[in-house]
Motif scaffolding. Structure first.
Motif, PDB file in Angstrom:
ATOM      1  N   GLY A 301       2.862   3.488   6.326  1.00 12.17           N
ATOM      2  CA  GLY A 301       3.144   3.633   4.910  1.00 12.17           C
ATOM      3  C   GLY A 301       2.099   2.962   4.036  1.00 12.17           C
ATOM      4  N   SER A 302       2.252   3.129   2.730  1.00  8.59           N
ATOM      5  CA  SER A 302       1.260   2.610   1.784  1.00  8.59           C
ATOM      6  C   SER A 302       1.208   1.084   1.785  1.00  8.59           C
ATOM      7  CB  SER A 302       1.576   3.112   0.369  1.00  8.59           C
ATOM      8  OG  SER A 302       2.879   2.733  -0.014  1.00  8.59           O
ATOM      9  N   SER A 303       2.328   0.414   2.066  1.00 10.25           N
ATOM     10  CA  SER A 303       2.342  -1.059   2.083  1.00 10.25           C
ATOM     11  C   SER A 303       1.427  -1.602   3.167  1.00 10.25           C
ATOM     12  CB  SER A 303       3.765  -1.570   2.296  1.00 10.25           C
ATOM     13  OG  SER A 303       4.610  -1.135   1.261  1.00 10.25           O
ATOM     14  N   ALA A 304       1.482  -0.978   4.348  1.00 10.39           N
ATOM     15  CA  ALA A 304       0.624  -1.430   5.447  1.00 10.39           C
ATOM     16  C   ALA A 304      -0.841  -1.160   5.144  1.00 10.39           C
ATOM     17  CB  ALA A 304       1.029  -0.734   6.749  1.00 10.39           C
ATOM     18  N   ILE A 305      -1.118  -0.053   4.493  1.00 11.55           N
ATOM     19  CA  ILE A 305      -2.503   0.289   4.156  1.00 11.55           C
ATOM     20  C   ILE A 305      -3.074  -0.728   3.173  1.00 11.55           C
ATOM     21  CG2 ILE A 305      -3.967   1.992   3.015  1.00 11.55           C
ATOM     22  CD1 ILE A 305      -2.090   4.147   4.102  1.00 11.55           C
ATOM     23  N   VAL A 306      -2.303  -1.058   2.146  1.00 10.59           N
ATOM     24  CA  VAL A 306      -2.778  -1.989   1.115  1.00 10.59           C
ATOM     25  C   VAL A 306      -2.917  -3.405   1.673  1.00 10.59           C
ATOM     26  CG1 VAL A 306      -2.150  -3.071  -1.073  1.00 10.59           C
ATOM     27  CG2 VAL A 306      -1.864  -0.619  -0.781  1.00 10.59           C
ATOM     28  N   ALA A 307      -2.082  -3.753   2.658  1.00 14.41           N
ATOM     29  CA  ALA A 307      -2.092  -5.108   3.207  1.00 14.41           C
ATOM     30  C   ALA A 307      -3.302  -5.381   4.087  1.00 14.41           C
ATOM     31  CB  ALA A 307      -0.809  -5.351   4.004  1.00 14.41           C
ATOM     32  N   ASN A 308      -4.055  -4.354   4.450  1.00 18.71           N
ATOM     33  CA  ASN A 308      -5.230  -4.545   5.303  1.00 18.71           C
ATOM     34  C   ASN A 308      -6.279  -5.382   4.580  1.00 18.71           C
ATOM     35  OD1 ASN A 308      -7.849  -3.974   6.639  1.00 18.71           O
ATOM     36  ND2 ASN A 308      -6.611  -2.587   7.880  1.00 18.71           N
ATOM     37  N   LYS A 309      -6.709  -6.468   5.214  1.00 22.77           N
ATOM     38  CA  LYS A 309      -7.622  -7.420   4.576  1.00 22.77           C
ATOM     39  C   LYS A 309      -9.090  -7.156   4.886  1.00 22.77           C
ATOM     40  CE  LYS A 309      -4.311 -10.072   2.922  1.00 22.77           C
ATOM     41  NZ  LYS A 309      -4.082 -10.196   1.469  1.00 22.77           N
ATOM     42  N   THR A 310      -9.368  -6.281   5.829  1.00 24.51           N
ATOM     43  CA  THR A 310     -10.751  -6.116   6.283  1.00 24.51           C
ATOM     44  C   THR A 310     -11.403  -4.829   5.787  1.00 24.51           C
ATOM     45  OG1 THR A 310      -9.953  -5.098   8.331  1.00 24.51           O
ATOM     46  CG2 THR A 310     -10.322  -7.478   8.348  1.00 24.51           C
ATOM     47  N   GLU A 311     -10.622  -3.773   5.569  1.00 20.26           N
ATOM     48  CA  GLU A 311     -11.214  -2.494   5.197  1.00 20.26           C
ATOM     49  C   GLU A 311     -11.671  -2.500   3.742  1.00 20.26           C
ATOM     50  OE1 GLU A 311      -9.377   0.887   8.071  1.00 20.26           O
ATOM     51  OE2 GLU A 311      -8.144   0.289   6.374  1.00 20.26           O
ATOM     52  N   LYS A 312     -12.711  -1.735   3.468  1.00 23.40           N
ATOM     53  CA  LYS A 312     -13.257  -1.640   2.127  1.00 23.40           C
ATOM     54  C   LYS A 312     -12.288  -0.871   1.225  1.00 23.40           C
ATOM     55  CE  LYS A 312     -18.087  -1.841   3.573  1.00 23.40           C
ATOM     56  NZ  LYS A 312     -18.314  -3.186   3.017  1.00 23.40           N
ATOM     57  N   PRO A 313     -12.309  -1.165  -0.096  1.00 28.08           N
ATOM     58  CA  PRO A 313     -11.374  -0.510  -1.011  1.00 28.08           C
ATOM     59  C   PRO A 313     -11.431   1.014  -0.984  1.00 28.08           C
ATOM     60  CG  PRO A 313     -12.351  -2.410  -2.092  1.00 28.08           C
ATOM     61  CD  PRO A 313     -13.048  -2.255  -0.763  1.00 28.08           C
ATOM     62  N   TYR A 314     -12.645   1.597  -0.853  1.00 27.54           N
ATOM     63  CA  TYR A 314     -12.729   3.052  -0.880  1.00 27.54           C
ATOM     64  C   TYR A 314     -12.093   3.677   0.369  1.00 27.54           C
ATOM     65  CZ  TYR A 314     -16.727   3.071   2.372  1.00 27.54           C
ATOM     66  OH  TYR A 314     -17.536   2.927   3.466  1.00 27.54           O
ATOM     67  N   VAL A 315     -12.098   2.939   1.498  1.00 27.43           N
ATOM     68  CA  VAL A 315     -11.429   3.418   2.702  1.00 27.43           C
ATOM     69  C   VAL A 315      -9.917   3.391   2.503  1.00 27.43           C
ATOM     70  CG1 VAL A 315     -11.043   2.997   5.161  1.00 27.43           C
ATOM     71  CG2 VAL A 315     -13.324   2.673   4.173  1.00 27.43           C
ATOM     72  N   ILE A 316      -9.432   2.321   1.883  1.00 25.43           N
ATOM     73  CA  ILE A 316      -8.003   2.219   1.584  1.00 25.43           C
ATOM     74  C   ILE A 316      -7.591   3.317   0.614  1.00 25.43           C
ATOM     75  CG2 ILE A 316      -6.296   0.778   0.390  1.00 25.43           C
ATOM     76  CD1 ILE A 316      -7.616  -1.650   1.658  1.00 25.43           C
ATOM     77  N   ALA A 317      -8.456   3.624  -0.360  1.00 31.57           N
ATOM     78  CA  ALA A 317      -8.162   4.699  -1.321  1.00 31.57           C
ATOM     79  C   ALA A 317      -8.028   6.036  -0.605  1.00 31.57           C
ATOM     80  CB  ALA A 317      -9.259   4.770  -2.380  1.00 31.57           C
TER      81      ALA A 317
END
Length: 535
Positions: A301-317
């Motif tokens: 879900g989106s919560s797990a995606i946003v909680a990632n501390k290592t990935e770059k913002p554009y990857v999370i987007a």
């Protein structure tokens, strides 16, 4: 002690006298050879330059902080052979800034002591307690790291808000669907058969220009159909096939029954009205069900995606965008079944519901496809580097051998949204089979072959069957950024609001939204009652 220099008129004697006027002097006898005034002049000029040079070198040493060496020593150092010069920046600063270990990480509670602005940082260096080089580097690294963390958090928060805004259905559109569903149930005129019986033969007549639109958004479908018919030079030859889902069929039919686009022919049909869809096995439906299960299991879900501390913002987007309901909607996969849905038609133009038609599209039927199936605009060349710089590597995962062994990463990509499909040529290929095959392979690979949307499997399935058309026919990116100029957008045949900022959402770009909203009748009773406004 001041000295005086005297040169005799005959240039045979040079006398150096003490500044106090004492008669003691030093006589330097010059050879009998006569010296010219020019030689003396150049000699004095050279000595003057030499003295200035010595002064400059001494001054530079003083600026460098080397004030303890004598002028002769500094001169010898400057004029002597040069060795490898060391940087004036202490080595410890480089060591700390390049240290990737967690030794200098920001710990909880330590943020209070870290300067938040450059002004605070400079102020902390003033006074009597100036830090040494190591302390300076640690403080600088902490400040930059803190600012990076806050910038990253703000970007991700923005992406999350945009994801929520673009994924949800605005209450105005929900209101419109409910009002029209009620109208369909209570008003016989809203249930009128469309097209009328005498126009039904046009639905399979290849002398007409056939356009296909798949959408569950009534307002968006209305804008596409209205702009298409309004800008057609021969609207009586236009047939628009609108495909929707079961829940949207009644309100969609009510809208086009009460808002006919005469003299064009409009057909509204739900997916369950197609026999092959209702009775047969539909591979895309099975793949979609598995895809949703896989996303729920592995993506978190989106919560797990946003909680990632290592990935770059554009990857999370990109991952957030992959979670959008649009990419799990059957409406997004319908185009792969066009040959089965319209077995009597030879050629159609498929339109997405987030675009606006601004010119007559009938010349698209005159384009020679050279035996290809899909006429599309390529997206790797153009003035807009943000939108028109897409190659296969932007959509497919070339670190996976299944992709890298079969495709070229630098091959130009093309766009969905406004496509010419030669259905006659399509029926002689295995495109649909390849599409289903690669959907299954992506599921087997834990969704690792590509991240989102129906374009990546489309790029694969239509590989080798694409005919590139002039970019005039399809302008992309109006839902990504507002750098598109209005004059340029007005010149395009079709403008496409691909991206999150759809023109019916509050997050749309205001100036670009006006190109879409001009085809909405805001005085219509259904539009007014649901508070749908131009801005």
């Amino acid at each position: 002690m001041k000295m005086q220099l005297h040169i005799s008129p005959s240039l045979r004697h040079v006398t150096v006298l003490p500044g106090k006027g004492v008669r003691e002097f030093i006589k330097v006898k010059v050879g009998s050879r006569r010296l010219s005034y020019r030689m003396v002049f150049y000699s004095l000029l050279f000595f003057t330059f030499l003295l200035r040079f010595v002064f400059v070198l001494t001054a530079v040493d003083t600026i460098d902080g080397q004030t303890r060496c004598s002028s002769i020593g500094c001169l010898r150092k400057k004029l002597g052979p040069r060795k490898n010069l060391q940087s004036t920046v202490p080595e410890v600063i480089y060591q700390i800034l390049e240290d990737s270990s967690s030794k200098y990480d920001i710990t909880e509670g330590s943020e209070v002591d870290i300067p938040e602005t450059l002004e605070d940082f400079v102020s902390s260096l003033k006074g009597n307690n100036r830090p040494d080089a190591k302390t300076f580097a640690i403080k600088l690294k902490s400040m930059v790291t803190l600012l990076e963390q806050r910038t990253r958090k703000a970007k991700i928060q923005e992406y999350l808000y945009r994801h929520v805004a673009s994924s949800s259905i605005p209450k105005q559109l929900h209101c419109l669907a409910l009002r029209l569903a009620t109208e369909h149930a209570t008003n016989a005129a809203a249930r009128r058969q469309i097209p009328s019986p005498e126009l039904v033969p046009a639905l399979v007549d290849n002398s007409y220009f056939h356009f296909v639109l798949a959408s569950d958004n009534i307002l968006a479908a209305s804008v596409v159909a209205t702009s298409l018919v309004y800008n057609s030079l021969r609207p009586e030859t236009v047939v628009v096939h609108i495909i929707t889902d079961r829940k949207t069929y009644s309100p969609m039919q009510a809208w086009f029954s009460l808002h006919p686009l005469t003299p064009a022919v409009i057909e509204v049909k739900a997916l369950h009205h197609f026999d092959w869809f209702a009775k047969g096995k539909v591979p895309v439906l099975e793949a979609m069900e598995k895809d949703q299960m896989a996303r729920a299991q592995f993506r978190g879900g989106s919560s797990a995606i946003v909680a990632n501390k290592t990935e770059k913002p554009y990857v999370i987007a990109a991952k957030l965008q992959a979670m959008s309901p649009k990419y799990n909607s059957l409406m997004n996969h319908v185009r792969i079944y066009l040959p089965e849905m319209f077995p009597s038609l030879n050629k159609v133009v498929f339109l997405d519901d987030d675009l606006v038609v601004q010119t007559d599209l009938s010349p698209l039927w005159d384009i020679d496809m050279n035996g290809k199936v899909n006429g599309a605009v390529e997206t790797c060349r153009g003035g807009d580097k943000f939108v028109m710089s897409k190659r296969l590597k932007n959509y497919l995962n070339f670190s996976h051998p299944l992709i890298s062994n079969n495709f070229d990463a630098n091959e130009c990509a093309w766009a969905y949204g406004m496509n010419i499909f030669d259905l006659e040529a399509w029926r002689n290929t295995n495109i649909s089979h390849n599409y289903h095959y690669w959907l299954e392979e992506n599921l087997k690979s834990d969704l690792s072959l590509w991240q989102l949307g129906t374009l990546p499997p489309g790029l694969i399935a239509f590989h080798g069957y694409v005919h590139i058309i002039d970019p005039f026919w399809h302008m992309l990116g109006l839902g990504y950024q507002e750098n598109t100029s209005i004059p340029d957008a007005q010149k395009a045949a079709v403008i496409h609001f691909n991206g999150r900022a759809k023109p019916w959402l509050d997050i749309a770009f205001p100036e670009l939204r006006a190109l879409w909203s001009k085809y909405v009748n805001f005085s219509d009773k259904f539009i007014k009652s649901c508070n749908i406004r131009a801005s």
